[in-house]
Design an enzyme around this catalytic site. Sequence first.
Site, short mmCIF file in Angstrom:
data_model
loop_
_atom_site.label_atom_id
_atom_site.label_comp_id
_atom_site.label_asym_id
_atom_site.label_seq_id
_atom_site.Cartn_x
_atom_site.Cartn_y
_atom_site.Cartn_z
N LYS A 1 0.85 -1.20 -0.02
CA LYS A 1 -0.11 0.22 0.05
C LYS A 1 0.72 1.41 -0.12
CE LYS A 1 -4.24 -1.55 0.35
NZ LYS A 1 -5.44 -1.34 -0.60
N SER B 1 1.20 -9.75 -0.07
CA SER B 1 0.72 -8.50 -0.28
C SER B 1 1.10 -7.85 1.11
CB SER B 1 -0.76 -8.21 -0.49
OG SER B 1 -1.56 -8.81 0.20
#
Length: 427
Positions: A64, A321
């Site tokens: 992110k 992720s």
Amino acid sequence: MQTPAPIPPHAGSGPFADAVADAAAALRPLFEPTPLQRNALLSDRYGADIWLKREDLTPVRSYKLRGALTAMRKALALRPGARFVCASAGNHAQGMAYACREFGAQGTIFMPVTTPQQKIQKTRMFGGDSVHIELFGDYFDQSLRAAQAMAQDSGSVFLSPFDNAEVITGQATVGHEILDQGPPPDLVVLPVGGGGLSAGMARLLSERAPATRFALVEPAGGASLHAALAAGQPVTLPTVDNFVDGAAVARIGDLPFATLSRFVPADLVLAPEDRVCATMLEMLNVEGIVLEPAGALAIDALAELAARGQLSGRQVVCVCSGGNFDFQRLPEVRERAQRHAGVKKYFILRLPQRPGALREFLNLLGPDDDIARFEYLKKSARNFGSVLIGIETTHPANLAALNDRLRQAGLDWRDITGDVVLSEFLI
């Protein structure tokens, strides 16, 4: 089931690939490319060449950061001194906090009141004096509405975690690094939440590596892309299981869906939350890799992809992720993994209220059966009492054999392991 179709090919690179390359170059002074590591355990298990893209090793332990830095850099170039607002209970909040501190910008981050203190403290650590955290609402949607209202009223820049073109460009730098670190893979396995990462990767590889195929993985309790593909447009899920909190999104982003709409539901893997827990534990205990639930989705999908015949002999990249895992959740993860493996069950047992009844039940247990929970639910009954019992064992067959012995003994019991309402209330 057939292998998911590749994105329609484009010759050479393209405008999106050029924008991603620029974004990747801008990130290099801030942090190095994350490792692309071959995993021998998974490669041997599935007869494939399996590599892990370790986004859990960025400065904020998730991808992110890429989107937040890229979008903020572009916004500040257009509006020097701009203030930023976002809503997040996790990785996007930490990415924006890091970006605010790096660029000397001021930001307000709305988080639900129910956000764990560990996530709030980490966001403060990354942002320092550059960010203000506003705790608002019990649920993310309430925080989101408050953040959007503040951005509109104050003229601040609202930084969406996924429904933003520059954020998508930043997330696509994951794919840019993969292509720089080796030959184009045959298959890329991607987790899907709001869709920013998967849309960015799909667009980039369509221009730079059109032969690469994709497998998209969603948590079964938050499959917003699957629902959107079935409906032909983004829809809002009526309920979401928030366990895989980094990917449990009620509605896929509009911008990501414009790219992801070329897939079909059969191209997706829906990962049961309990199975994800088993994957997390294996990666922790065997490989020493700490993954959050969303970070384990791509690895968790491998068994199902192997069963579809999509792995053997291929070069596969799984994008891990994120690794922002709160170890206070470890008992819950272990519990859910045991349930998935079929080695732990919960029963409500109706026992006669007489001397020796409990001993008779204990004698029915096998040598590898262990009582992990025992609680009388009703102590005032004259003839019978209800007991909540949790049983752990070493193999699912042991619990099947216990069921047979309970039945032969004429006992009255109910397996509530899969009963969501009773399990949440009693366990």
